[in-house]
Write a protein that holds these residues in place. Structure first.
Motif, short mmCIF file in Angstrom:
data_model
loop_
_atom_site.label_atom_id
_atom_site.label_comp_id
_atom_site.label_asym_id
_atom_site.label_seq_id
_atom_site.Cartn_x
_atom_site.Cartn_y
_atom_site.Cartn_z
N LEU A 1 0.85 -1.23 -0.11
CA LEU A 1 0.10 -0.06 -0.19
C LEU A 1 0.83 1.27 0.04
CD1 LEU A 1 -2.82 -0.65 2.45
CD2 LEU A 1 -2.80 -1.23 -0.05
N ARG A 2 1.98 1.31 0.63
CA ARG A 2 2.89 2.35 0.67
C ARG A 2 3.53 2.43 -0.66
NH1 ARG A 2 4.44 0.23 6.25
NH2 ARG A 2 6.16 -0.92 5.49
N GLU A 3 3.76 1.53 -1.37
CA GLU A 3 4.34 1.50 -2.68
C GLU A 3 3.09 2.10 -3.61
OE1 GLU A 3 6.44 -1.07 -5.89
OE2 GLU A 3 7.25 -1.09 -3.97
N ILE A 4 2.17 1.51 -3.41
CA ILE A 4 1.01 2.07 -4.30
C ILE A 4 0.65 3.76 -4.21
CG2 ILE A 4 -1.45 2.02 -4.78
CD1 ILE A 4 -1.44 -1.10 -4.15
N ARG A 5 0.70 3.98 -2.86
CA ARG A 5 0.43 5.41 -2.60
C ARG A 5 1.51 6.16 -3.20
NH1 ARG A 5 0.29 4.93 2.51
NH2 ARG A 5 -2.15 4.94 2.68
N SER A 6 2.85 5.87 -2.90
CA SER A 6 4.01 6.80 -3.51
C SER A 6 3.89 6.99 -5.30
CB SER A 6 5.37 6.15 -3.28
OG SER A 6 6.28 6.64 -3.81
N ALA A 7 3.45 5.71 -5.60
CA ALA A 7 3.25 5.56 -7.13
C ALA A 7 2.28 6.57 -7.51
CB ALA A 7 2.92 4.10 -7.80
N GLY A 8 0.93 6.37 -6.99
CA GLY A 8 0.11 7.33 -7.18
C GLY A 8 0.23 8.71 -6.88
N GLN A 9 0.93 8.96 -6.08
CA GLN A 9 1.05 10.45 -5.70
C GLN A 9 2.29 11.08 -6.89
OE1 GLN A 9 2.71 10.34 -1.77
NE2 GLN A 9 0.71 10.58 -0.89
N ASP A 10 3.10 10.26 -7.19
CA ASP A 10 4.10 10.74 -8.15
C ASP A 10 3.30 10.71 -9.50
OD1 ASP A 10 6.82 11.15 -9.06
OD2 ASP A 10 6.62 9.27 -10.11
N ILE A 11 2.71 9.88 -9.90
CA ILE A 11 1.79 9.98 -11.18
C ILE A 11 0.94 11.09 -11.36
CG2 ILE A 11 0.03 8.78 -12.62
CD1 ILE A 11 1.32 6.26 -11.54
N GLN A 12 0.31 11.55 -10.21
CA GLN A 12 -0.78 12.51 -10.16
C GLN A 12 0.23 13.84 -10.13
OE1 GLN A 12 -3.52 11.92 -6.78
NE2 GLN A 12 -4.93 12.22 -8.49
N LEU A 13 1.11 13.93 -9.56
CA LEU A 13 2.17 15.09 -9.46
C LEU A 13 2.86 15.49 -10.86
CD1 LEU A 13 3.16 17.41 -7.66
CD2 LEU A 13 5.15 16.07 -7.05
N ASN A 14 3.47 14.28 -11.28
CA ASN A 14 4.39 14.75 -12.36
C ASN A 14 3.65 14.06 -13.84
OD1 ASN A 14 6.35 15.52 -10.91
ND2 ASN A 14 6.59 13.47 -10.34
N GLY A 15 2.39 13.57 -13.64
CA GLY A 15 1.72 13.12 -14.85
C GLY A 15 2.43 11.87 -15.79
#
Length: 448
Positions: A430-444
């Motif tokens: 879940l921590r890895e998913i959250r990190s990936a999701g935040q990066d995807i949203q932030l950097n597109g």
């Protein structure tokens, strides 16, 4: 690859080591607790040893004369496992097939030939007034059933979709009306297919009620238990398949929750004679003119396969050496850990659990603040985010997860198949998913 073309190349130990290393590094690490993506697992080591012997002995097991022990072992395992299904001894039958898709196809053949006995010889829908052959399935049925409809000449247009309830199980009360409407449209539903552990979310259809419904309408009930039938060996989990003894056939993948090498599928029939109706050929080079005690053990007349691996051997060896508890305890642990993972998920404000797991499959979405998924554009963004996260997690390689569309929107999906996977591993995921999701949203970055 060797560059030698004129003679047999010398054995190269370093080259072989490179091949094996490449094989191990590029495949899914099924023995890793981070491998949570698919419905196959690492095998119990003893099963791998037996599978190696199977490869070297190389006995095609459709006929007793070529594979004596495997054919006897099939009968032994049929009797052992039928003790949990509950059919009367002596009347039921079991045959192994190379995978659940082939088992589903074979069972549907037997059901079709019972309802339309002239179809095999003459083709077509049968006598005038008999109705067009049709199969009834739940919305989440495995895609192999749709494929089987095409292979059987029934056609996907003759697949009747039965409605699901909130737990994504077939709803028997609403199914009655759907079947009646299909009959009015000129369809003769000869088989109802129920699922014991759907691939999407692991739901178990109410077999007891569906069996009664099917039999009231003169239809065959086939249970696709490729994933979930293994729960039968657990006293605690067996009630999830209540009513299985009323089914006409059952597909059971041992290479999923019985932890043996793939493929190893068991196709059971409540009435062995009905199962014999799936195929109707004679071939003098394999079928004996004068059956005896030994040819009675042949399975070549009951399966599509002539050359078939003796896949039962790994399962029988594990059962013979360790007994039922090896399977029951491991399955119970996997289901228990999945339930604990569900509780962990409920504690996370930026994750959405999509169902309460019935076995060892859990689906959810990463849903950060502001992404409600209520409007069309928001739903599309939510869908794209789940797909991008899954691809990022798969690419990074620490974890392996899958995705499934639920109600038209992608969801993340885990299948806990390794008894060494813990709730702490799930928290790490879940921590890895959250990190990936935040990066995807932030950097597109999406799938890049």
């Amino acid at each position: 690859m060797t560059t030698e073309r004129e003679r047999i190349a010398d054995f190269d130990e370093e080259k072989l080591a490179g091949i094996i290393d490449l094989y191990l590094r590029t495949g899914i690490a099924v023995h890793s607790p981070g491998a949570m993506g698919r419905q196959f697992s690492g095998v119990v080591p003893l099963a791998g040893v037996i599978d190696f012997v199977t490869s070297m002995v190389n006995q095609p097991s459709s006929f007793y004369e070529a594979a004596q022990l495997p054919n006897v072992a099939e009968q032994i395992m049929a009797e052992e496992l039928n003790a949990f299904i509950g059919w009367p001894a002596g009347g039921f039958g079991m045959v192994t097939t190379s995978g659940g898709s082939l088992a589903n196809l074979t069972a549907l053949l037997a059901a079709r030939n019972r309802a339309f006995p002239d179809f095999w010889e003459g083709g077509g829908p049968g006598p005038v007034g008999s109705g067009r052959p049709a199969i009834a399935v739940g919305e989440d049925v495995h895609y192999s059933v749709s494929r089987a409809a095409g292979v059987l000449g029934i056609g996907e247009a003759q697949i009747v979709r039965l409605p699901l309830n909130a737990r994504r199980q077939v709803c028997p009360d609403r199914a009655e009306a759907v079947l009646a409407a299909a009959e009015r449209r000129g369809l003769q539903v000869f088989c109802v297919v129920a699922s014991a552990g759907t691939t999407s979310v692991g739901a178990f259809d109410p077999l007891d009620e569906l069996a009664d419904l099917a039999h009231r309408r003169g239809a065959w009930l086939h249970v696709d238990g490729a994933h979930g039938a293994s729960l039968l060996v657990s006293d605690r989990l067996r009630p999830k398949l209540r009513g299985i003894e009323k089914a006409d056939s059952l597909a059971w993948d041992a290479h999923k929750m019985m932890f043996v090498p793939a493929p190893c599928t068991l196709l059971f029939y409540r009435d062995r004679e009905q199962g014999l109706g799936a195929f109707r050929q004679q071939a003098s080079y394999v079928f004996d003119e004068e059956p005896d005690l030994y040819t009675a053990l042949d399975s070549g007349g009951e399966t599509f396969e002539c050359t078939k691996r003796p896949m039962i051997m790994a399962l029988w060896a594990l059962w013979a050496v360790h007994g039922r508890a090896l399977f029951a305890e491991k399955i119970e642990q996997l289901c228990r850990t999945t339930g604990q993972a569900h509780q962990v998920l409920l504690e996370q404000p930026d994750f959405e659990a999509l169902h309460e797991p019935e076995a060892n499959i859990l689906c959810f979405r990463y849903r950060p603040a502001g992404l409600t998924g209520t409007g069309p554009a928001d739903r599309r963004e939510l869908h794209r985010l789940q797909v991008a996260i899954r691809n990022r997690v798969k690419r990074d390689g620490t974890f392996f997860i899958s995705k499934v569309d639920i109600d038209g929107t992608a969801a993340l999906r885990v299948v806990l198949m390794n008894h060494e996977t813990s709730t702490e591993h799930f928290r790490m995921l879940l921590r890895e998913i959250r990190s990936a999701g935040q990066d995807i949203q932030l950097n597109g970055k999406g799938n890049r």
